[in-house]
Design a protein around this motif. Sequence first.
Motif, PDB file in Angstrom:
ATOM      1  N   MET A 137      18.055  -3.118   3.853  1.00  0.00           N
ATOM      2  CA  MET A 137      17.410  -3.877   5.010  1.00  0.00           C
ATOM      3  C   MET A 137      15.815  -4.118   4.660  1.00  0.00           C
ATOM      4  O   MET A 137      15.324  -5.094   5.066  1.00  0.00           O
ATOM      5  N   GLN A 138      15.199  -3.235   3.942  1.00  0.00           N
ATOM      6  CA  GLN A 138      13.645  -3.394   3.522  1.00  0.00           C
ATOM      7  C   GLN A 138      13.654  -4.778   2.652  1.00  0.00           C
ATOM      8  O   GLN A 138      12.961  -5.652   3.221  1.00  0.00           O
ATOM      9  N   ALA A 139      14.548  -5.079   1.812  1.00  0.00           N
ATOM     10  CA  ALA A 139      14.444  -6.261   1.044  1.00  0.00           C
ATOM     11  C   ALA A 139      14.660  -7.545   1.806  1.00  0.00           C
ATOM     12  O   ALA A 139      14.239  -8.375   1.863  1.00  0.00           O
ATOM     13  N   LEU A 140      15.652  -7.409   2.710  1.00  0.00           N
ATOM     14  CA  LEU A 140      15.928  -8.472   3.736  1.00  0.00           C
ATOM     15  C   LEU A 140      14.891  -8.658   4.546  1.00  0.00           C
ATOM     16  O   LEU A 140      14.371  -9.879   4.743  1.00  0.00           O
ATOM     17  N   LYS A 141      14.084  -7.563   4.859  1.00  0.00           N
ATOM     18  CA  LYS A 141      12.974  -7.770   5.688  1.00  0.00           C
ATOM     19  C   LYS A 141      11.821  -8.501   5.015  1.00  0.00           C
ATOM     20  O   LYS A 141      11.250  -9.390   5.547  1.00  0.00           O
ATOM     21  N   GLU A 142      11.443  -8.067   3.790  1.00  0.00           N
ATOM     22  CA  GLU A 142      10.591  -8.771   2.935  1.00  0.00           C
ATOM     23  C   GLU A 142      10.981 -10.295   2.747  1.00  0.00           C
ATOM     24  O   GLU A 142      10.036 -11.046   2.843  1.00  0.00           O
ATOM     25  N   ALA A 143      12.267 -10.421   2.470  1.00  0.00           N
ATOM     26  CA  ALA A 143      12.644 -11.877   2.238  1.00  0.00           C
ATOM     27  C   ALA A 143      12.401 -12.833   3.421  1.00  0.00           C
ATOM     28  O   ALA A 143      12.016 -13.846   3.280  1.00  0.00           O
ATOM     29  N   ALA A 144      12.616 -12.322   4.557  1.00  0.00           N
ATOM     30  CA  ALA A 144      12.609 -13.034   5.869  1.00  0.00           C
ATOM     31  C   ALA A 144      11.113 -13.489   6.081  1.00  0.00           C
ATOM     32  O   ALA A 144      10.875 -14.368   6.710  1.00  0.00           O
ATOM     33  N   GLU A 145      10.162 -12.354   5.660  1.00  0.00           N
ATOM     34  CA  GLU A 145       8.755 -12.526   6.081  1.00  0.00           C
ATOM     35  C   GLU A 145       8.077 -13.542   5.111  1.00  0.00           C
ATOM     36  O   GLU A 145       6.838 -14.045   5.181  1.00  0.00           O
TER      37      GLU A 145
END
Length: 82
Positions: A60-68
């Motif tokens: 989830m952290q990786a997805l959040k960073e990728a989305a930002e």
Amino acid sequence: MSSMRTLLNSCGLLAVLGVGYGMWSMISPGEERRKELIKNLPESNPVRMEETRKRNALVMQALKEAAETNDNIARGLGGPAK
């Protein structure tokens, strides 16, 4: 003749349903097997469950960073395309 056909069709349908139920009851696990399966699920082991929680948090952290980010991460690891 029509009532005879309806009666035969109904009996055939009931026979097919009975055979299907019989086959389902033969392949479904018994109560002991069901308890054994539940006991061996990953959720029943606290250590494994905690590992799963950590892994999910990292994803989830990786997805959040990728989305930002504005970078297209699908192109590879080279950063922004030139």
